[in-house]
Each structure stands twice: as structure tokens, then as C-alpha cells.
Scaffold this motif. Structure first.
Motif, PDB file in Angstrom:
ATOM      1  N   SER A   1       0.841  -1.200   0.000  1.00  0.00           N
ATOM      2  CA  SER A   1       0.000   0.000   0.000  1.00  0.00           C
ATOM      3  C   SER A   1       0.877   1.250   0.000  1.00  0.00           C
ATOM      4  O   SER A   1       0.550   2.247  -0.644  1.00  0.00           O
ATOM      5  CB  SER A   1      -0.968   0.001   1.180  1.00  0.00           C
ATOM      6  N   ARG A   2       1.989   1.210   0.688  1.00  0.00           N
ATOM      7  CA  ARG A   2       2.925   2.347   0.672  1.00  0.00           C
ATOM      8  C   ARG A   2       3.570   2.484  -0.700  1.00  0.00           C
ATOM      9  O   ARG A   2       3.754   3.602  -1.196  1.00  0.00           O
ATOM     10  CB  ARG A   2       3.978   2.188   1.763  1.00  0.00           C
ATOM     11  N   MET A   3       3.901   1.359  -1.333  1.00  0.00           N
ATOM     12  CA  MET A   3       4.497   1.417  -2.670  1.00  0.00           C
ATOM     13  C   MET A   3       3.551   2.100  -3.654  1.00  0.00           C
ATOM     14  O   MET A   3       3.988   2.876  -4.511  1.00  0.00           O
ATOM     15  CB  MET A   3       4.840   0.016  -3.166  1.00  0.00           C
ATOM     16  N   LEU A   4       2.253   1.837  -3.519  1.00  0.00           N
ATOM     17  CA  LEU A   4       1.275   2.462  -4.404  1.00  0.00           C
ATOM     18  C   LEU A   4       1.190   3.970  -4.140  1.00  0.00           C
ATOM     19  O   LEU A   4       1.164   4.776  -5.075  1.00  0.00           O
ATOM     20  CB  LEU A   4      -0.085   1.790  -4.247  1.00  0.00           C
ATOM     21  N   VAL A   5       1.189   4.363  -2.882  1.00  0.00           N
ATOM     22  CA  VAL A   5       1.179   5.798  -2.546  1.00  0.00           C
ATOM     23  C   VAL A   5       2.469   6.455  -3.035  1.00  0.00           C
ATOM     24  O   VAL A   5       2.444   7.574  -3.554  1.00  0.00           O
ATOM     25  CB  VAL A   5       0.963   6.018  -1.035  1.00  0.00           C
ATOM     26  N   GLU A   6       3.590   5.778  -2.906  1.00  0.00           N
ATOM     27  CA  GLU A   6       4.857   6.331  -3.399  1.00  0.00           C
ATOM     28  C   GLU A   6       4.835   6.478  -4.924  1.00  0.00           C
ATOM     29  O   GLU A   6       5.412   7.433  -5.463  1.00  0.00           O
ATOM     30  CB  GLU A   6       6.032   5.470  -2.943  1.00  0.00           C
ATOM     31  N   ALA A   7       4.153   5.570  -5.625  1.00  0.00           N
ATOM     32  CA  ALA A   7       4.012   5.690  -7.085  1.00  0.00           C
ATOM     33  C   ALA A   7       3.177   6.923  -7.429  1.00  0.00           C
ATOM     34  O   ALA A   7       3.490   7.664  -8.372  1.00  0.00           O
ATOM     35  CB  ALA A   7       3.387   4.425  -7.673  1.00  0.00           C
ATOM     36  N   VAL A   8       2.110   7.173  -6.663  1.00  0.00           N
ATOM     37  CA  VAL A   8       1.304   8.384  -6.854  1.00  0.00           C
ATOM     38  C   VAL A   8       2.175   9.612  -6.584  1.00  0.00           C
ATOM     39  O   VAL A   8       2.162  10.583  -7.360  1.00  0.00           O
ATOM     40  CB  VAL A   8       0.057   8.388  -5.935  1.00  0.00           C
ATOM     41  N   ALA A   9       2.940   9.581  -5.501  1.00  0.00           N
ATOM     42  CA  ALA A   9       3.805  10.715  -5.150  1.00  0.00           C
ATOM     43  C   ALA A   9       4.822  10.988  -6.254  1.00  0.00           C
ATOM     44  O   ALA A   9       5.065  12.155  -6.604  1.00  0.00           O
ATOM     45  CB  ALA A   9       4.516  10.442  -3.823  1.00  0.00           C
ATOM     46  N   ALA A  10       5.398   9.941  -6.817  1.00  0.00           N
ATOM     47  CA  ALA A  10       6.371  10.119  -7.899  1.00  0.00           C
ATOM     48  C   ALA A  10       5.708  10.758  -9.116  1.00  0.00           C
ATOM     49  O   ALA A  10       6.291  11.634  -9.766  1.00  0.00           O
ATOM     50  CB  ALA A  10       6.991   8.772  -8.269  1.00  0.00           C
ATOM     51  N   ASP A  11       4.480  10.350  -9.430  1.00  0.00           N
ATOM     52  CA  ASP A  11       3.765  10.923 -10.572  1.00  0.00           C
ATOM     53  C   ASP A  11       3.374  12.376 -10.300  1.00  0.00           C
ATOM     54  O   ASP A  11       3.462  13.220 -11.190  1.00  0.00           O
ATOM     55  CB  ASP A  11       2.539  10.071 -10.907  1.00  0.00           C
ATOM     56  N   LEU A  12       2.942  12.674  -9.083  1.00  0.00           N
ATOM     57  CA  LEU A  12       2.624  14.064  -8.731  1.00  0.00           C
ATOM     58  C   LEU A  12       3.856  14.955  -8.892  1.00  0.00           C
ATOM     59  O   LEU A  12       3.759  16.080  -9.381  1.00  0.00           O
ATOM     60  CB  LEU A  12       2.099  14.154  -7.294  1.00  0.00           C
ATOM     61  N   GLN A  13       5.016  14.439  -8.482  1.00  0.00           N
ATOM     62  CA  GLN A  13       6.262  15.198  -8.612  1.00  0.00           C
ATOM     63  C   GLN A  13       6.635  15.363 -10.085  1.00  0.00           C
ATOM     64  O   GLN A  13       6.934  16.466 -10.535  1.00  0.00           O
ATOM     65  CB  GLN A  13       7.391  14.486  -7.854  1.00  0.00           C
ATOM     66  N   ALA A  14       6.592  14.263 -10.846  1.00  0.00           N
ATOM     67  CA  ALA A  14       7.017  14.305 -12.251  1.00  0.00           C
ATOM     68  C   ALA A  14       6.078  15.141 -13.119  1.00  0.00           C
ATOM     69  O   ALA A  14       6.540  15.900 -13.979  1.00  0.00           O
ATOM     70  CB  ALA A  14       7.115  12.873 -12.803  1.00  0.00           C
TER      71      ALA A  14
END
Length: 182
Positions: free
Chosen positions: A19-32
Motif C-alpha cells: 500500500s505504501r508502494m502504491l502511494v509512493e508511485a502516486v507521489a512520484a507521478d505528482l512530482q514528475a
């Protein structure tokens, strides 16, 4: 204009967690895609002090997690699904938050469960929880089965497409909220 405070909060009590990996993927996309930095927290950050029954009983670590959620301009929620629901300590965090604090805050919902039969937790439990707070959940939620999230591997195409769509919706809500405040 000040920088937006985006907080990812995951209801997992261990690391690494999907679940954290999925949130981190969202965070990476928000940043990019939008230059939005996300601070990702979970129950591990709150520690054992989260077991306090009231705000005054929380230790410093647990209080810091609750306050980060309250002070965020937008939230990315990650939830592991157990026995068809979110974990009790995940809910406990939100039981400690004043209901009006999250009013009109953009919230992007994600969840990871053991299989497809858990996919409705997003619509039947997470969305109503944030509806209670009068938060603005984005219309696209992201659910993934645990087998779809493999450390070091890209997300499954359907999950990645939902994530990209949800990120666009979240960024749009956040931008609209900031314009209204200005």
C-alpha cells in the motif's frame, strides 16, 4: 504562492508494504507531472504511541502524524485491505481528527488487497469515511491486488492508467482550491 503540503498516509504497520508502494508511485507521478512533493507517512511513523485513546494521550511521533494529516493541503491515502475493510489503527488516526479540519481538502484514495473481492473497500468504506469529513475525493480511485504490485517492477498497465487519471484529477482539485483561496 506557497508550496502545497501534500501528505500521503498509509494504514500499514510494517515496511516494506505494497500500500505504501502504491502511494509512493502516486507521489512520484505528482512530482514528475506537476512538481508537487509528497511527504509519505504511515502507522510505522506514528509508532506505538498511536494507541492513545485521546489526542492528549498521543506521544510526539503519533501527534506529528495526526497534525501532518490535518495541516495538509491535499491527501493521498493508501490502505491495505484486511478481511474486507481498512485496519483499525488506520481508522483510529481519523477518529482523532476534528471533523471540520479536512473539509474541501482534495483526497486521492488507493488501496491494496489480496484479490478482486476487496476492490469495493474504496467505494464502500474509504469514500464514505472522507465524505464524513466533507473532503473532496477524486472520482478515480486506485485499487490493486497484492499480486499486481511487485517491488522494482512497473505497475500493471490498467493500474498505471488509473493512477495517471487520478493524479490529474487530484492536481486539478488542488489547483482549484488554491485559486479559490487566493
Amino acid at each position: 504562492m506557497r508550496t502545497s503540503r501534500i501528505v500521503g498516509f498509509c494504514g500499514n504497520s510494517w515496511r516494506p508494504a505494497k500500500s505504501r508502494m502504491l502511494v509512493e508511485a502516486v507521489a512520484a507521478d505528482l512530482q514528475a507531472q506537476h512538481g508537487l512533493k509528497t511527504t509519505v507517512l504511515d502507522l510505522v511513523d506514528a509508532g506505538c504511541g498511536i494507541a492513545g485513546f485521546t489526542r492528549t494521550a498521543l506521544d510526539d511521533n503519533a501527534r506529528a502524524v495526526v497534525e501532518a494529516i490535518e495541516q495538509a493541503d491535499g491527501l493521498v491515502i493508501g490502505c491495505p485491505v484486511f478481511q474486507g475493510s481498512y485496519p483499525g489503527l488506520f481508522k483510529h488516526i481519523f477518529d482523532l481528527i476534528e471533523p471540520s479540519v479536512l473539509r474541501n481538502r482534495p483526497v486521492l484514495l488507493t488501496a491494496v488487497g489480496g484479490g478482486l473481492r476487496h476492490s469495493l473497500v474504496v467505494e464502500h468504506q474509504l469514500r464514505p469515511l472522507f465524505g464524513f469529513f466533507e473532503a473532496c475525493t477524486v472520482s478515480t480511485a486506485i485499487y490493486a491486488s497484492s499480486g499486481e504490485i511487485v517491488p522494482g517492477e512497473p505497475l500493471a498497465p490498467m493500474t498505471a492508467a488509473r493512477l495517471a487519471n487520478a493524479v490529474e484529477q487530484f492536481a486539478s482539485l488542488l489547483s482549484g482550491r488554491q485559486e479559490a483561496a487566493a
